[in-house]
Design a protein around this motif. Structure first.
Motif, PDB file in Angstrom:
ATOM      1  N   GLN A  44       0.878  -1.397  -0.097  1.00 29.71           N
ATOM      2  CA  GLN A  44      -0.108  -0.028   0.112  1.00 29.71           C
ATOM      3  C   GLN A  44       0.809   1.193  -0.041  1.00 29.71           C
ATOM      4  N   GLY A  45       1.995   1.079  -0.020  1.00 26.80           N
ATOM      5  CA  GLY A  45       2.968   2.238   0.036  1.00 26.80           C
ATOM      6  C   GLY A  45       3.653   2.404  -1.276  1.00 26.80           C
ATOM      7  N   GLY A 110      -1.332   1.040   4.715  1.00 28.56           N
ATOM      8  CA  GLY A 110      -0.488   2.167   4.450  1.00 28.56           C
ATOM      9  C   GLY A 110       0.803   1.760   4.512  1.00 28.56           C
ATOM     10  N   THR A 129       4.078   4.442   7.000  1.00 32.78           N
ATOM     11  CA  THR A 129       3.524   5.855   6.874  1.00 32.78           C
ATOM     12  C   THR A 129       3.613   6.420   8.253  1.00 32.78           C
TER      13      THR A 129
END
Length: 179
Positions: A44-45, A110, A129
């Motif tokens: 997700q990053g 994240g 994150t």
């Protein structure tokens, strides 16, 4: 006096160590020579570089071989593990990590993370994150059965260098460099 044929054999044998034999891998190709578990847990990053993980050149493999043999049997000889080699735990640790990660998706929100397991050592590498995620990842990894050591190397935020070696491009020219 040494026969000339024996001298030629010695010279040829000595010279052949620097040249790849027919069928040998080029010295810059990186492979997972020991079959260590290496997998992505989350993606997700954006823009997080792929860790080098267990990928090494043939020369690096040769350098690591003795260390792995020694390190693998140390826990058994010390009586701290029941299997004769620490690397025999790695596949089970990887399966357990994946199963537990699937039960706690909020922890990985994240993040872009990869896991390498080598001799009961779990490396969690990638990007997160929030700084609080680092300690949470370490605590989570310690809950996986048979883990002997945990190393979390992550970049916090979307910019800056990553604190782990990245997998080099196909050319292998910058293997092991950090970006």
């Amino acid at each position: 006096m040494v026969p000339l044929a024996r001298v030629l054999v010695v010279i040829l044998a000595a010279g052949s160590t620097s040249l790849p034999c027919h069928g040998e891998e080029p010295p810059t190709e990186q492979r997972n020579w020991f079959g260590d578990p290496f997998f992505q847990v989350s993606a997700q990053g954006p823009g997080c570089p792929l860790p080098r993980g267990p990928f090494r050149t043939a020369q690096q493999r040769d350098v690591q071989s003795h260390n792995r043999a020694e390190r693998g049997t140390t826990c058994w000889l010390a009586g701290t593990c029941s299997r004769p080699n620490a690397f025999h735990y790695d596949q089970d640790i990887a399966l357990a990590f994946r199963a537990q990660a699937a039960r706690f998706p909020a922890l990985f929100k994240g993040t872009a993370l990869w896991v390498t397991v080598q001799g009961r050592i779990v490396f969690v590498e990638g990007c997160v994150t929030r700084a609080a995620t680092v300690a949470a990842l370490e605590d989570f990894t310690w809950t996986v059965p048979d883990v002997g050591h945990v190393i979390v190397r992550v970049r916090v935020g979307a910019k800056g260098e990553v604190p782990y070696p990245v997998l080099a491009a196909a050319s292998g020219s910058d293997a092991g460099r950090r970006r």
